[in-house]
Design a protein around this motif. Structure first.
Motif, PDB file in Angstrom:
ATOM      1  N   LYS A 133      20.423  60.869  52.849  1.00  0.00           N
ATOM      2  CA  LYS A 133      20.051  59.792  51.938  1.00  0.00           C
ATOM      3  C   LYS A 133      19.876  60.330  50.513  1.00  0.00           C
ATOM      4  CE  LYS A 133      17.190  55.674  52.126  1.00  0.00           C
ATOM      5  NZ  LYS A 133      15.949  55.087  52.603  1.00  0.00           N
ATOM      6  N   GLN A 134      19.242  61.492  50.438  1.00  0.00           N
ATOM      7  CA  GLN A 134      19.035  62.101  49.123  1.00  0.00           C
ATOM      8  C   GLN A 134      20.361  62.447  48.460  1.00  0.00           C
ATOM      9  OE1 GLN A 134      16.435  65.159  50.650  1.00  0.00           O
ATOM     10  NE2 GLN A 134      14.813  64.584  49.226  1.00  0.00           N
ATOM     11  N   THR A 135      21.282  62.961  49.295  1.00  0.00           N
ATOM     12  CA  THR A 135      22.598  63.332  48.767  1.00  0.00           C
ATOM     13  C   THR A 135      23.289  62.122  48.169  1.00  0.00           C
ATOM     14  OG1 THR A 135      22.723  64.875  50.600  1.00  0.00           O
ATOM     15  CG2 THR A 135      24.719  64.550  49.322  1.00  0.00           C
ATOM     16  N   ARG A 136      23.235  61.025  48.916  1.00  0.00           N
ATOM     17  CA  ARG A 136      23.870  59.811  48.436  1.00  0.00           C
ATOM     18  C   ARG A 136      23.206  59.319  47.163  1.00  0.00           C
ATOM     19  NH1 ARG A 136      26.859  54.997  50.110  1.00  0.00           N
ATOM     20  NH2 ARG A 136      25.924  53.452  48.753  1.00  0.00           N
ATOM     21  N   GLY A 137      21.863  59.393  47.156  1.00  0.00           N
ATOM     22  CA  GLY A 137      21.122  58.981  45.967  1.00  0.00           C
ATOM     23  C   GLY A 137      21.538  59.793  44.758  1.00  0.00           C
ATOM     24  N   ARG A 138      21.680  61.095  44.988  1.00  0.00           N
ATOM     25  CA  ARG A 138      22.074  61.985  43.899  1.00  0.00           C
ATOM     26  C   ARG A 138      23.503  61.644  43.429  1.00  0.00           C
ATOM     27  NH1 ARG A 138      21.833  65.118  39.993  1.00  0.00           N
ATOM     28  NH2 ARG A 138      22.710  67.215  39.939  1.00  0.00           N
ATOM     29  N   ALA A 139      24.356  61.308  44.393  1.00  0.00           N
ATOM     30  CA  ALA A 139      25.737  60.961  44.041  1.00  0.00           C
ATOM     31  C   ALA A 139      25.763  59.729  43.139  1.00  0.00           C
ATOM     32  CB  ALA A 139      26.564  60.728  45.298  1.00  0.00           C
ATOM     33  N   ILE A 140      25.005  58.697  43.549  1.00  0.00           N
ATOM     34  CA  ILE A 140      24.954  57.469  42.756  1.00  0.00           C
ATOM     35  C   ILE A 140      24.399  57.769  41.363  1.00  0.00           C
ATOM     36  CG2 ILE A 140      23.933  55.163  42.602  1.00  0.00           C
ATOM     37  CD1 ILE A 140      25.798  55.192  44.889  1.00  0.00           C
ATOM     38  N   GLU A 141      23.363  58.620  41.353  1.00  0.00           N
ATOM     39  CA  GLU A 141      22.743  59.004  40.090  1.00  0.00           C
ATOM     40  C   GLU A 141      23.761  59.672  39.159  1.00  0.00           C
ATOM     41  OE1 GLU A 141      19.223  61.423  40.888  1.00  0.00           O
ATOM     42  OE2 GLU A 141      19.689  62.543  39.051  1.00  0.00           O
ATOM     43  N   LEU A 142      24.550  60.581  39.743  1.00  0.00           N
ATOM     44  CA  LEU A 142      25.555  61.279  38.935  1.00  0.00           C
ATOM     45  C   LEU A 142      26.628  60.317  38.431  1.00  0.00           C
ATOM     46  CD1 LEU A 142      26.059  64.607  40.916  1.00  0.00           C
ATOM     47  CD2 LEU A 142      25.293  64.396  38.551  1.00  0.00           C
ATOM     48  N   LEU A 143      27.063  59.427  39.317  1.00  0.00           N
ATOM     49  CA  LEU A 143      28.077  58.460  38.904  1.00  0.00           C
ATOM     50  C   LEU A 143      27.552  57.597  37.765  1.00  0.00           C
ATOM     51  CD1 LEU A 143      29.675  57.293  42.293  1.00  0.00           C
ATOM     52  CD2 LEU A 143      30.672  58.748  40.542  1.00  0.00           C
ATOM     53  N   THR A 144      26.289  57.193  37.884  1.00  0.00           N
ATOM     54  CA  THR A 144      25.686  56.402  36.816  1.00  0.00           C
ATOM     55  C   THR A 144      25.665  57.203  35.528  1.00  0.00           C
ATOM     56  OG1 THR A 144      24.240  55.585  38.550  1.00  0.00           O
ATOM     57  CG2 THR A 144      23.720  54.910  36.297  1.00  0.00           C
ATOM     58  N   ARG A 145      25.276  58.480  35.677  1.00  0.00           N
ATOM     59  CA  ARG A 145      25.128  59.328  34.496  1.00  0.00           C
ATOM     60  C   ARG A 145      26.447  59.483  33.728  1.00  0.00           C
ATOM     61  NH1 ARG A 145      24.967  59.866  30.719  1.00  0.00           N
ATOM     62  NH2 ARG A 145      24.360  61.474  29.242  1.00  0.00           N
ATOM     63  N   VAL A 146      27.556  59.618  34.458  1.00  0.00           N
ATOM     64  CA  VAL A 146      28.822  59.814  33.756  1.00  0.00           C
ATOM     65  C   VAL A 146      29.435  58.492  33.320  1.00  0.00           C
ATOM     66  CG1 VAL A 146      29.346  62.007  34.870  1.00  0.00           C
ATOM     67  CG2 VAL A 146      30.178  59.880  35.880  1.00  0.00           C
ATOM     68  N   ILE A 200      34.865  60.305  26.428  1.00  0.00           N
ATOM     69  CA  ILE A 200      34.626  61.445  27.316  1.00  0.00           C
ATOM     70  C   ILE A 200      33.983  62.598  26.538  1.00  0.00           C
ATOM     71  CG2 ILE A 200      35.749  63.177  28.783  1.00  0.00           C
ATOM     72  CD1 ILE A 200      35.875  60.570  30.165  1.00  0.00           C
ATOM     73  N   LEU A 201      34.472  62.834  25.324  1.00  0.00           N
ATOM     74  CA  LEU A 201      33.899  63.912  24.517  1.00  0.00           C
ATOM     75  C   LEU A 201      32.421  63.632  24.220  1.00  0.00           C
ATOM     76  CD1 LEU A 201      36.759  64.742  21.993  1.00  0.00           C
ATOM     77  CD2 LEU A 201      36.092  65.979  24.056  1.00  0.00           C
ATOM     78  N   GLN A 202      32.145  62.368  23.938  1.00  0.00           N
ATOM     79  CA  GLN A 202      30.759  61.974  23.670  1.00  0.00           C
ATOM     80  C   GLN A 202      29.883  62.254  24.896  1.00  0.00           C
ATOM     81  OE1 GLN A 202      30.825  58.086  22.125  1.00  0.00           O
ATOM     82  NE2 GLN A 202      28.776  58.170  21.267  1.00  0.00           N
ATOM     83  N   LEU A 203      30.441  61.915  26.062  1.00  0.00           N
ATOM     84  CA  LEU A 203      29.709  62.147  27.311  1.00  0.00           C
ATOM     85  C   LEU A 203      29.401  63.634  27.470  1.00  0.00           C
ATOM     86  CD1 LEU A 203      28.699  61.249  30.132  1.00  0.00           C
ATOM     87  CD2 LEU A 203      31.032  61.522  30.950  1.00  0.00           C
ATOM     88  N   LEU A 204      30.397  64.490  27.221  1.00  0.00           N
ATOM     89  CA  LEU A 204      30.176  65.933  27.354  1.00  0.00           C
ATOM     90  C   LEU A 204      29.075  66.388  26.400  1.00  0.00           C
ATOM     91  CD1 LEU A 204      33.832  67.323  27.694  1.00  0.00           C
ATOM     92  CD2 LEU A 204      32.098  67.118  29.480  1.00  0.00           C
ATOM     93  N   ARG A 205      29.124  65.890  25.175  1.00  0.00           N
ATOM     94  CA  ARG A 205      28.119  66.235  24.169  1.00  0.00           C
ATOM     95  C   ARG A 205      26.715  65.878  24.670  1.00  0.00           C
ATOM     96  NH1 ARG A 205      27.183  69.468  21.272  1.00  0.00           N
ATOM     97  NH2 ARG A 205      28.100  70.009  19.304  1.00  0.00           N
TER      98      ARG A 205
END
Lengths: 557, 291, 323
Positions: A133-146, A200-205
């Motif tokens: 569950k935590q893994t999935r939560g982290r995945a969603i979190e990362l997807l949101t972040r990018v 994308i560059l902004q995201l990396l920054r």
């Protein structure tokens, strides 16, 4: 970003030398490369093709092809030499702390696995202790972040269901999954349109600012460097030419090579007024001694051209599906260069091919030099009058690899619209004008560089004595220094040969420098058009503004 | 595909078993050419065959002091001579049929790709139909329709094989036609024939050429199989395959040499061709070290 | 998805039409089947005429063909001239023998081939890889009839380990006789199955090897390494699914190929399947049986292709999720 220079570097390359070994030879591809990367730093690695910049990136990630051997020097991570570690330790370090982003987003993801699954397996590899569950939560979190919208739905999507920009975001999310110290990004935005590239560059920054990750950005694009890098390393032929902070290096380049590189980058001018850009000054002489182009009748009139999706017969699709064109109208004045600007999928190439008669349209009218052309006919009774020639994007594919250059050019003379009494004379005149030595006549295309091949393509087009040349992204496959030469030649060709040109490009600065009128394409429609002064100075069209804003500021005057 | 096909051919270096298989193949061809000179017996000449020395074991000495090194078959023919003459038939049939199949297939592929539309649809429908069936089945259907005889066998093998060349060539030609140099040529309004012969064909032919050795091996095996099934070359002029087949009935009674040695000769020939073919393929296209 | 299926169906119909036409005309042109029914030496003109009428051979060719096609649609291929049984029923009675032979051969070939291919592909350029490559070329060079004969010589005549032909003891199951259900039957099926399997092991191994090398070279596999996955996980979760797509195709096609190559193997091992039936019928000019067999193998082929397409779609989301 201000860095603590006294801080020990996170990663250092010391006199790194890497050689390419084949059965017959050993040839160095990197020679004594030194560089250092600090925490939270974005290091730009720039060079033209063959500079060895990607080899540096691959050496750091540890994914060098087996033919590449590190012959001397070392790679130090937090002061420890990677060569000194045992393989297991090195692999662990590389997988946990150094992540990678590749250029081609279409190839970086497994086509058979949902993006969620690919993300979670990366998270699991990095943090095995997390529950499902935590893994999935982290995945969603990362997807949101990018910046993936509705991530819990997208979680189940497959790569082919995402756009290029979205795929590259997912790749970044995967790279972030192990909270790495370094991300090696090899041309992360080169396959993307300018507007997406900017995002994308902004995201990396932002990610650097938030997480303190360091990024090594391998690129050929000075614009990308100017937008995001803190420090720059300029490479050429496997050597470091110059390095320093981005601001210093861009403003006060020391080495002549760096200066040339910078000078070759086309600059966009948004203040209206006379074009005095020295790089392309020659272009403005076009038909200066003649009456104003605007007052003459157009040599090409396109009105209401519409094209539906690619035709299929019996379920065999002959060509990949092209976007529809909707009601395209444009005109080209004699002796002028008209620009067509758009991002990928805007239909800008399609209209060029329809004008040349290489593709058909559903309806509309094209009048070339007073002759009406049947746009819908497959047989092209009028479209291939021989009055239109093209120059294509990729010079590597534009010449028959099995014909010597001389034969290719001779075909142009013999079968061109204007009969020539002395083919050799015509060829030698053109070759001379384009700066091609006569010895090239017996060479084959693969023995020529990209720029030379493109010159041959220009020669071929000119020898056929066309009224119009359609140049479809003629410089985008070339290194920036070569690009400038080709653009200059095209400008000269128009002024000297009395032809007109349709110049198709995604690069606003090039179009501005070269063209006397510009059309902006978006999703198969003309959304804006006018003189460069109007487009870049006074246009209020939202999409035009958006394209202009996507340009790197450093190269906008 | 590689841009300099000839270059690569020149540059390739001998490795491992390749010189051996090349040497073997060369020997086969020489021996086949020289068969009438070097063969101890002419198996087609009934006067030279001694029926009373049938099924002699290898090493048996014949009536006139000649030693049958590999024995004799059920009709009393010397196995060595049968192999030598059978080789001629096998090579003749396979080389002729492969050459014609390649020409037909390449032409069909290039024409289909260039003209598109209904021409393409028609050609590719036939190709699809054929390639979706196993070769042996297509061959059986063809031979059953055409009847027996060497010319029919050749025709049957052409029918079986042209489709492979057609599909491969069409695929390459399509990708070549997608390249901009052909657009440029079309803009020059060159005659269609010139475009096809000078531009499309030379750039689309390489994969078909690399197929030739493989298909040659297939042709030999196919001819042998059909002959074995009694649908191939007539028994009075046996190929390697029909020689093996003739030995089948003697196998059960222990006279193994009648089918063993011609079979070994057949295997050696096909293997030599396949090894040479594989080498050519991987040298020409290092990416496709496959199939 | 739907379009793929319509294409298969239309292909099947076209194939059936062409096959039956060719087969029909071909068989007809070879010889007069009347002489299989009546004795050439003793038959009177009247006998021959009666037999001709009884066989429907007095009708014009095109009418014979249309009659034939009409009957085919209703599952009636006519009566065998030789066995005096309905051709289709005859065919069905021979089918289990061929099926079990092909299934066992594929059960030997597929896992063996895939494992060898993966091994070779993962160790590209190594000694094992070279050995597997050479071995596969050699295996593909052996003509299948000679291989069968040598298996009989080595496995049966010289050593006596296996019987040299026939089906051995069978056990009845679901109304058909099966050799695989008895030990004796299994001993009988081993050699012919091996003969069918060997070239396929080589073919599948080569394809698996090429696929492995091709997939492992791709960026997403590099990316998997860069993201720190274990090589075992990469192999089983990424490489294998990606190479399984071409493998499924080749295995499906080769299974069909086995039904056809059974023609040779069955003839040599006296295995009473449809392959032997086909060759015998060609030689006896037993047209109904030839037609039934050819038609059946064609249909089986198209059906197999359709199954392969379906599997393709299941395995590949790019096909499954496109409309």
């Amino acid at each position: 970003m201000i860095k603590d220079i006294t801080q020990k570097p996170l990663l250092e390359l010391k006199k790194l030398t890497i050689s390419y070994r084949s059965r017959s030879q050993t040839r160095p591809v990197l020679r004594n490369v030194d560089l250092s990367l600090h925490r939270g730093e974005i290091l730009g690695l720039i060079g033209e093709s063959g500079a060895g910049k990607s080899t540096v990136g691959n050496a750091i990630i540890g994914l060098l092809a087996p033919e590449f051997v590190q012959t001397s020097g070392s790679i130090l991570f937090e002061g420890r030499a990677l060569e000194g570690m045992d393989e297991q330790e090195r692999d662990a370090l590389r997988s946990r702390r150094i992540a990678a982003i590749f250029q081609d987003h279409t190839m970086s993801l497994d086509p058979l696995m949902s993006i969620g699954a690919q993300l979670t397996e990366a998270i699991r590899a990095a943090c095995p202790d997390l529950s499902g569950k935590q893994t999935r939560g982290r995945a969603i979190e990362l997807l949101t972040r990018v910046g993936i919208e509705s991530p819990s739905e997208r979680y189940h999507s497959y790569p082919h269901q995402l756009s290029g920009g979205q795929r590259q975001r997912v790749v970044i999310a995967i790279a972030l999954s192990g909270t790495p110290d370094i991300i090696v990004a090899d041309e992360p935005t080169s396959a993307l349109d300018a507007t997406i590239q900017k995002q994308i560059l902004q995201l990396l920054r932002e990610l650097v600012a938030e997480t303190g990750v360091s990024i090594i950005l391998v690129t050929h694009d000075m614009g990308v460097i100017s937008e995001i890098a803190d420090t720059v390393v300029v490479m050429r032929d496997g050597n470091v030419v110059e390095h320093g902070s981005t601001a210093t290096l861009l403003d006060h380049p020391v080495e002549p090579y760096t200066r040339d590189l910078l000078a070759a980058v086309p600059r966009l001018r948004i203040s209206s007024g006379k074009r005095t850009d020295p790089t392309f000054a020659v272009v403005n002489n076009a038909s200066a001694d003649d009456e104003e182009p605007a007052k003459r009748a157009a040599i090409l009139v396109v009105s209401g051209v519409t094209k539906a999706f690619g035709r299929t017969s019996f379920g065999w699709s002959r060509k990949p599906r092209k976007p529809a064109l909707q009601d395209i109208s444009l005109e080209l004045k004699p002796g002028a260069i008209t620009g067509i600007v758009g991002e990928s999928g805007s239909g800008k190439s399609t209209i060029g091919r329809i004008i040349a008669g290489l593709e058909t349209a559903c309806e509309g009218e094209i009048v070339i030099d007073g002759t009406r052309v049947d746009v819908a006919s497959r047989r092209q009774p009028g479209g291939m009058l021989g009055r239109v020639q093209m120059i294509f994007q990729d010079p590597a594919m534009s010449l028959n690899p099995r014909l010597p250059i001389g034969d290719t050019l001779a075909e142009s003379v013999r079968f061109g619209s204007a009969p020539s009494t002395d083919a050799r004379l015509a060829i030698s005149v053109i070759m001379d004008r384009l700066g091609l030595p006569m010895t090239f006549l017996t060479r084959y295309p693969h023995q020529l560089s990209g720029g030379q091949k493109q010159r041959v393509c220009i020669a071929r087009a000119l020898l056929a004595k066309p009224r119009i040349i359609v140049a479809d992204e003629p410089t985008s496959a070339l290194d920036v220094s070569v690009q400038a030469e080709i653009v200059e030649l095209l400008g000269q060709a128009v002024s000297q040969e009395g032809i007109s040109m349709l110049f198709i490009s995604h690069d606003l600065a090039l179009v501005q420098a070269l063209c006397s009128s510009i059309y902006i394409f978006q999703n198969g429609s003309v959304v804006d058009g006018g003189s460069p002064e109007f487009i870049f100075g006074r246009s209020t069209n939202a999409y035009t503004r958006c394209l202009i804003d996507a340009r790197p500021e450093r190269f906008t005057i | 595909m590689s841009t300099d096909f000839i270059e690569t051919l020149r540059r390739r270096m001998p490795t491992g078993s390749i010189p051996f298989s090349k040497a073997l193949l060369g020997t086969y061809i020489l021996v086949a050419l020289a068969a009438p000179i070097i063969a101890p017996q002419n198996p087609y000449d009934l006067l030279q065959i001694r029926g009373w020395e049938a099924s002699a074991a290898p090493g048996t000495m014949g009536g006139d002091g000649y030693i049958y090194w590999l024995g004799t078959d059920g009709l009393g023919r010397d196995i060595v001579s049968t192999i030598l003459y059978g080789l001629r038939i096998s090579l003749l049939v396979s080389i002729v049929s492969t050459a014609i199949a390649a020409v037909v297939g390449v032409t069909a592929g290039v024409v289909a790709a260039y003209f598109g539309g209904w021409v393409d649809a028609l050609v590719m429908r036939i190709v699809d139909l054929q390639l979706s069936l196993p070769t042996i089945l297509v061959a059986l259907i063809a031979i059953v329709t055409l009847g027996p005889g060497i010319d029919r066998i050749i025709l049957a093998i052409i029918i079986v094989q042209w489709a492979t060349y057609g599909r491969v060539t069409r695929a390459v030609a399509l990708s070549e036609i997608g390249k901009s140099y052909l657009d440029a040529v079309r803009l020059l309004r060159l005659p269609k024939k010139r475009i096809l012969l000078r531009h499309v064909m030379p750039n689309s032919i390489a994969p078909a050429l690399t197929l030739i050795p493989i298909e040659l091996g297939h042709a030999i095996a196919l001819e042998a199989t059909l002959s074995f099934l009694g649908l191939g070359v007539p028994i009075d002029k046996p190929s390697l395959g029909s020689t093996v087949a003739a030995g089948f009935q003697y196998l059960m009674t222990g006279q193994y040499w009648i089918s063993l040695f011609p079979g070994l000769a057949l295997l050696g020939l096909i293997a030599a061709i396949n090894f040479v073919g594989e080498d050519t393929r991987s040298k020409l296209d290092p990416r496709s070290r496959s199939l | 998805m739907l379009s793929i299926f319509t294409r298969r169906v239309s292909q099947a119909l076209l194939l059936l039409l062409v096959m039956s036409l060719i087969g029909f005309v071909g068989i007809h042109s070879v010889g007069n089947p009347v002489f299989n029914v009546v004795n050439i030496e003793t038959a009177t003109v009247e006998d021959i005429r009666n037999a001709t009428i009884a066989l429907g051979l007095d009708q014009p060719l095109w009418r014979q063909y249309f009659l034939f096609m009409g009957n085919v649609v209703t599952g009636d291929f006519g009566t065998s001239y030789v066995y005096h049984l309905p051709a289709f029923k005859l065919l069905l009675s021979k089918l289990p023998a061929t099926l079990e032979l092909a299934v066992i051969a594929m059960a030997l070939a597929a896992p063996g081939g895939v494992l060898l291919g993966l091994w070779a592909g993962r160790h590209q350029g190594g000694a094992a890889d070279r050995a597997i490559l050479r071995g596969s070329v050699l295996a593909l060079s052996i003509p299948s009839f000679w291989l069968s004969m040598m298996l009989i010589l080595g496995g049966a005549l010289l050593t006596g380990w296996f019987p040299s032909g026939g089906r051995g003891a069978t056990l009845s199951f679901a109304g058909q006789d099966w050799s695989v259900l008895t030990l004796d039957g299994l001993r009988h099926v081993f050699l012919p199955a091996l003969a069918l399997a060997l070239p396929n092991v080589a073919l599948i191994a080569r394809l698996a090897r090429a696929g492995t090398i091709e997939v492992e070279r791709q960026d997403f596999i590099r990316f998997c390494r860069a993201k720190g996955l274990s090589s075992k996980r990469i192999l089983f979760r990424h490489t294998l699914p990606n190479i399984s797509i071409p493998l499924v195709t080749i295995i499906g096609m080769q299974f069909g190929g086995m039904l056809a190559f059974a023609v040779v193997v069955e003839t040599i091992f006296a295995w009473p399947g449809i392959g032997k039936l086909l060759i015998d019928s060609i030689q006896f000019l037993d047209r109904p049986v030839v037609m039934a067999t050819l038609t059946f193998i064609s249909v089986a082929f198209i059906a197999l292709n359709a199954v392969v397409d379906l599997l393709y779609a299941v395995l590949d989301p790019r096909v499954r999720l496109s409309t």
